[in-house]
Design an enzyme around this catalytic site. Structure first.
Site, short mmCIF file in Angstrom:
data_model
loop_
_atom_site.label_atom_id
_atom_site.label_comp_id
_atom_site.label_asym_id
_atom_site.label_seq_id
_atom_site.Cartn_x
_atom_site.Cartn_y
_atom_site.Cartn_z
N SER A 31 0.86 -1.18 0.00
CA SER A 31 0.00 0.00 0.00
C SER A 31 0.90 1.23 0.00
O SER A 31 2.09 1.13 0.32
CB SER A 31 -0.90 0.00 1.24
OG SER A 31 -1.52 1.27 1.42
N TYR A 42 -3.56 -1.59 10.07
CA TYR A 42 -3.41 -1.77 8.62
C TYR A 42 -2.07 -1.21 8.15
O TYR A 42 -1.34 -1.87 7.40
CB TYR A 42 -4.57 -1.08 7.91
CG TYR A 42 -4.52 -1.20 6.39
CD1 TYR A 42 -4.95 -2.34 5.75
CD2 TYR A 42 -4.05 -0.13 5.62
CE1 TYR A 42 -4.90 -2.44 4.36
CE2 TYR A 42 -4.01 -0.22 4.24
CZ TYR A 42 -4.43 -1.38 3.61
OH TYR A 42 -4.38 -1.47 2.24
#
Length: 250
Positions: free
Chosen positions: A142, A155
């Protein structure tokens, strides 16, 4: 350099979102795909595709449970007749909330799926790839593998770990002909980001931050995955490729 016809792939989290887009793309490229997903819909996934291009198999499994993960991998491998050329670790979890509010249960679930399951699946796949002297492992990182996250501490931590896991595995396995790389999606038009897209404060901030002036699509990510799976990337390993419309370049 870009011919993937006849290759065999395992894609996790392929019943929706970015994973489903990659299943579509690899199917169209002539790759036989086994999809591992916790969704009840995964077992009927093959009906969505025209088998004239390549077969798509569905395997239901809970990647947070190690027994289920290992059984799911073996089932997928059997459906692919004992061979896997490509592994895409696309399954993932996110929960947006302040760090003070994150329960340890949430922390362990997110790290368990986003990191531990990726590690174990990668080892299982690499053991098979080592036998044939070749293989491609593609992890979903990400932009928060590099940037600091906001209200998504578990996350963000997991995606930072994915970057280091990708580098470490690439160092160990490159000599076996196995390339390990990661993709760093930016702000994507997926259900994972629905709450962000609908946030009247954050959504305009996000859009102003993207040099390309648009959110990304699952197809944007699938194109890079095809490159990383193809012979064209045989000398590319241990890297993180942003698919973010320029966010990390700002």
């Amino acid at each position: 350099m870009f011919n993937l016809r006849g290759k065999k792939a395992i894609i996790t989290g392929g019943a929706q979102g970015l994973g489903f887009s990659m299943v579509e793309a690899f199917h169209q490229a002539g790759v036989e795909v086994a999809v591992i997903d916790i969704s009840d819909n995964v077992e009927s996934l093959a009906a969505k595709f025209n088998e004239k291009a390549a077969k798509v198999h569905g395997v239901k499994g809970n990647l947070l449970d190690m027994d289920s993960l290992q059984q799911s991998f073996q089932e997928a491998l059997e459906k692919l007749e004992g061979k896997v050329d490509i592994l895409i670790n696309s399954a993932g979890l996110i929960k947006r909330e302040p760090a003070f509010d994150v329960s340890l249960e949430t922390w362990h679930r997110i790290l368990g799926l986003n990191v531990t399951a990726v590690f174990e699946l990668s080892r299982l796949a690499a053991a098979e790839m080592k036998k044939q002297g070749s293989g491609k492992i593609i992890n979903m990182g990400s932009i928060v593998s590099v940037l600091g996250g906001y209200n998504a501490v578990a996350y963000s931590t997991s995606k930072g770990a994915i970057l280091q896991l990708t580098k470490s595995l690439s160092n160990e396995w490159a000599a076996y002909g196995i390339q390990v790389n990661a993709i760093a999606p930016g702000y994507m038009l997926t259900t994972m980001n629905t709450d962000l897209m609908n946030d009247p404060v954050r959504a305009p901030q996000v859009e102003a931050r993207i040099p390309a002036k648009r959110w990304g699509t699952p197809e944007d990510v699938a194109g890079v995955a095809l490159f990383l799976a193809a012979p064209a990337s045989d000398y590319v390993t241990g890297t993180l490729i942003p698919v973010d419309g320029g966010v990390l370049g700002r």
